[in-house]
Motif scaffolding. Structure first.
Motif, short mmCIF file in Angstrom:
data_model
loop_
_atom_site.label_atom_id
_atom_site.label_comp_id
_atom_site.label_asym_id
_atom_site.label_seq_id
_atom_site.Cartn_x
_atom_site.Cartn_y
_atom_site.Cartn_z
N GLY A 88 0.81 -1.21 0.00
CA GLY A 88 0.00 0.00 0.00
C GLY A 88 0.84 1.25 0.00
O GLY A 88 2.07 1.22 0.00
N PRO A 91 -1.00 7.19 3.36
CA PRO A 91 -1.11 6.88 4.77
C PRO A 91 -1.83 5.57 5.06
O PRO A 91 -2.24 5.33 6.19
CB PRO A 91 -1.91 8.05 5.32
CG PRO A 91 -2.87 8.34 4.22
CD PRO A 91 -2.09 8.07 2.94
N SER A 92 -2.00 4.71 4.08
CA SER A 92 -2.74 3.47 4.30
C SER A 92 -1.87 2.28 3.90
O SER A 92 -2.09 1.67 2.87
CB SER A 92 -4.03 3.51 3.49
OG SER A 92 -4.79 2.38 3.77
N SER A 93 -0.88 1.97 4.71
CA SER A 93 0.06 0.90 4.40
C SER A 93 -0.03 -0.21 5.43
O SER A 93 -0.46 0.00 6.56
CB SER A 93 1.50 1.43 4.41
OG SER A 93 1.68 2.39 3.40
N ASP A 131 -8.42 3.11 12.23
CA ASP A 131 -8.21 1.91 11.43
C ASP A 131 -6.82 1.31 11.59
O ASP A 131 -6.46 0.36 10.91
CB ASP A 131 -8.52 2.17 9.95
CG ASP A 131 -7.64 3.27 9.35
OD1 ASP A 131 -6.86 3.89 10.10
OD2 ASP A 131 -7.74 3.50 8.14
N ASN A 132 -6.02 1.83 12.50
CA ASN A 132 -4.70 1.25 12.76
C ASN A 132 -4.86 -0.06 13.52
O ASN A 132 -5.74 -0.20 14.36
CB ASN A 132 -3.82 2.20 13.57
CG ASN A 132 -3.49 3.46 12.80
OD1 ASN A 132 -3.60 3.52 11.58
ND2 ASN A 132 -3.10 4.49 13.51
N GLY A 149 -1.00 -2.31 10.34
CA GLY A 149 -1.69 -1.46 9.37
C GLY A 149 -1.87 -0.06 9.89
O GLY A 149 -2.34 0.14 11.01
N PHE A 150 -1.49 0.91 9.06
CA PHE A 150 -1.61 2.33 9.42
C PHE A 150 -2.22 3.09 8.28
O PHE A 150 -1.91 2.92 7.16
CB PHE A 150 -0.24 2.94 9.72
CG PHE A 150 0.43 2.30 10.89
CD1 PHE A 150 0.06 2.61 12.18
CD2 PHE A 150 1.42 1.35 10.71
CE1 PHE A 150 0.68 2.03 13.26
CE2 PHE A 150 2.04 0.75 11.79
CZ PHE A 150 1.67 1.10 13.05
#
Length: 150
Positions: A88, A91-93, A131-132, A149-150
């Motif tokens: 990803g 900021p969504s990895s 969502d982290n 996940g962040f």
């Protein structure tokens, strides 16, 4: 003007692409977990020697290890993060790797102390109102797989 039939096909195509993406992501995660567990199990002597000698040159040569970061915790505990993959874009990895910890207890990403709940074969933490998340699974004594996940 788009006909109803054409609109239905377009929606069906979008749904199909989303389903394929979800399946790909899920199998990619399982594949990464298997690869990471194999890295640890196949290189346990080299990894343990690197930690014992505080020299990570040999560990960096192991295919799949991208970065190694030691964290020195209280009570002379050590947490060594072996980062392997990322999926990803910021900021969504999602980050994948494994770690070694001297107290043989699961910890959150980068040695953070969070309340982990049992989940499947491991433990999970999810950020309240966000969502982290972290997922940790024991590979063998002192060695843990992680997904963050962040």
């Amino acid at each position: 003007m788009m006909t109803k039939k054409r609109k239905k096909y377009k929606i069906a195509l979008i749904v199909f692409i989303c389903i394929i993406a979800i399946i790909q992501f899920h199998s990619s995660t399982n594949s990464k977990k298997s690869k990471i567990k194999a890295i640890v199990n196949n290189n346990l002597d080299i990894l343990s020697e690197s930690i014992k000698n505080n020299d990570y040159d040999k560990a960096y040569k192991i295919d799949g290890i991208e970065e190694i970061t030691p964290y020195y915790l209280s009570n002379n505990e050590v947490f060594i993060d072996f980062y392997c993959y990322r999926f990803g874009l910021v900021p969504s990895s999602i980050y994948y790797g494994f770690y070694y910890v001297t107290n043989n207890e699961p910890l959150g990403f980068q040695a953070t102390r969070v309340k982990l709940e049992p989940d499947g074969h491991g433990w999970k933490w999810r950020e309240p109102n966000g969502d982290n998340y972290y997922y940790i699974e024991k590979i063998t004594d002192y060695w843990y797989y992680y997904e963050a996940g962040f």
